[in-house]
Enzyme design. Structure first.
Site, PDB file in Angstrom:
ATOM      1  N   SER A   1      -2.975   9.923  -2.452  1.00 47.92           N
ATOM      2  CA  SER A   1      -1.535   9.853  -2.355  1.00 47.92           C
ATOM      3  C   SER A   1      -0.664   9.215  -3.309  1.00 47.92           C
ATOM      4  O   SER A   1      -1.183   8.328  -4.058  1.00 47.92           O
ATOM      5  CB  SER A   1      -1.196   9.286  -0.733  1.00 47.92           C
ATOM      6  OG  SER A   1       0.255   8.891  -0.877  1.00 47.92           O
TER       7      SER A   1
ATOM      8  N   TYR B   1      -2.190   1.797   4.790  1.00 48.67           N
ATOM      9  CA  TYR B   1      -2.262   3.326   4.293  1.00 48.67           C
ATOM     10  C   TYR B   1      -2.324   3.325   2.762  1.00 48.67           C
ATOM     11  O   TYR B   1      -3.140   4.000   2.198  1.00 48.67           O
ATOM     12  CB  TYR B   1      -1.077   4.337   4.965  1.00 48.67           C
ATOM     13  CG  TYR B   1      -1.088   5.690   4.130  1.00 48.67           C
ATOM     14  CD1 TYR B   1      -1.756   6.469   4.775  1.00 48.67           C
ATOM     15  CD2 TYR B   1      -0.168   6.003   3.331  1.00 48.67           C
ATOM     16  CE1 TYR B   1      -1.908   8.057   4.354  1.00 48.67           C
ATOM     17  CE2 TYR B   1      -0.148   7.171   2.849  1.00 48.67           C
ATOM     18  CZ  TYR B   1      -0.954   8.013   3.365  1.00 48.67           C
ATOM     19  OH  TYR B   1      -1.287   9.421   2.778  1.00 48.67           O
TER      20      TYR B   1
END
Length: 284
Positions: A176, A189
């Site tokens: 990501s 995250y």
């Protein structure tokens, strides 16, 4: 947006619809060399995982889709089989219920692909969680779950795949843009995706000895359920798009295209690479 490969102009927006959202699919891209290969896609019951499975199957790849929700996965697999019924040369799609935190379950998943189709060529580590909490409120359980699913799940999947792949196999992980950009309330995250990015490089070095390539995709803001929280807040969406040089959300199909490239023979000398598909947001 549909799972079709109908050719449209990419990158256009429709002012009558959601601001900053891309309308239409990407121009059709074919990789005929992928036909008859066998792929495993984790987290394939919905979202990007389902789209990866669909794109591969439409190009003649036999797919084993896995999801922690076995019923959801079977419904998704059944839907894809129906959609592909009229697609000439489409691959088969089967579903399996798998918790990627369970190493033995991932080993069994890889063996399922081998038993069903006789080979294993592609593995996409897509399953993941997207927790939210301020740093001071991140619990032990949340951090453990995030690292277990997002990082250990990638490792276990790669291990299971590598044990059964022949030279020429390809593994793609989902990283990501959050691996290199801080998002408030997403420390667990962000740190997990940073780990995935570096783990990808480690896997590429060690599995290169076996002729197996390992790369990752690092998406930015993409029009999926995971970004619904910002899309539903006009102010938050405007702020987010200000940090994207292309000033729009990406479409799911714009993640599928790079994924297919990394799996194809066009990328056979590409390994250890984390490909950012983020509209340039990592630079802002």
């Amino acid at each position: 947006m549909t799972l079709t490969d109908t050719a449209h102009t990419a990158g256009t927006t429709d002012a009558t619809d959601h601001p900053g959202r891309v309308q239409g699919d990407l121009m059709q891209v074919q990789h005929p060399e992928l036909r008859d290969r066998v792929a495993v896609v984790t987290g394939a019951g919905r979202g990007m995982g389902a789209r990866f499975a669909a794109a591969l199957a439409r190009r003649g790849v036999n797919v084993v889709g896995a999801d922690i929700d076995a019923e959801l996965m079977e419904r998704a697999a059944s839907g894809l089989r129906q959609e592909n019924g009229g697609v000439t040369g489409a691959g088969e799609v089967v579903g399996a219920g798998v918790d990627v935190r369970d190493r033995d379950a991932q080993e069994a998943l890889a063996q399922t692909a081998l038993d069903r189709f006789g080979r294993l060529d592609i593995w996409i580590n897509n399953a993941g969680v997207f927790p939210e909490a301020p740093v001071e409120e991140i619990s032990v359980a949340q951090m453990q779950t995030t690292l277990s699913v997002n990082v250990e799940g990638v490792l276990y999947g790669a291990q299971a795949a590598a044990a059964r792949m022949r030279p020429g196999g390809a593994i793609v992980n989902m990283a990501s843009v959050a691996a290199v950009r801080v998002r408030r309330g997403r420390a667990a995250y962000c740190s997990s995706k940073a780990a995935v990015s570096h783990l990808t490089e480690c896997l590429a070095v060690e599995l290169g000895d076996r002729g197996i390539r390992v790369n990752a995709i690092a998406p930015g803001f993409v029009d999926t359920e995971m970004t619904r929280w910002v899309q539903d807040d006009p102010a938050a969406l405007a702020k987010a798009l200000d940090n994207v040089p292309l000033h729009r959300l990406g479409s799911p199909e714009e993640i599928v295209g790079p994924m297919l490239f990394l799996l194809s023979d066009s990328a056979r000398y590409v390994t250890g690479h984390v490909l950012a598909v983020d509209g340039g947001s990592r630079h802002v």
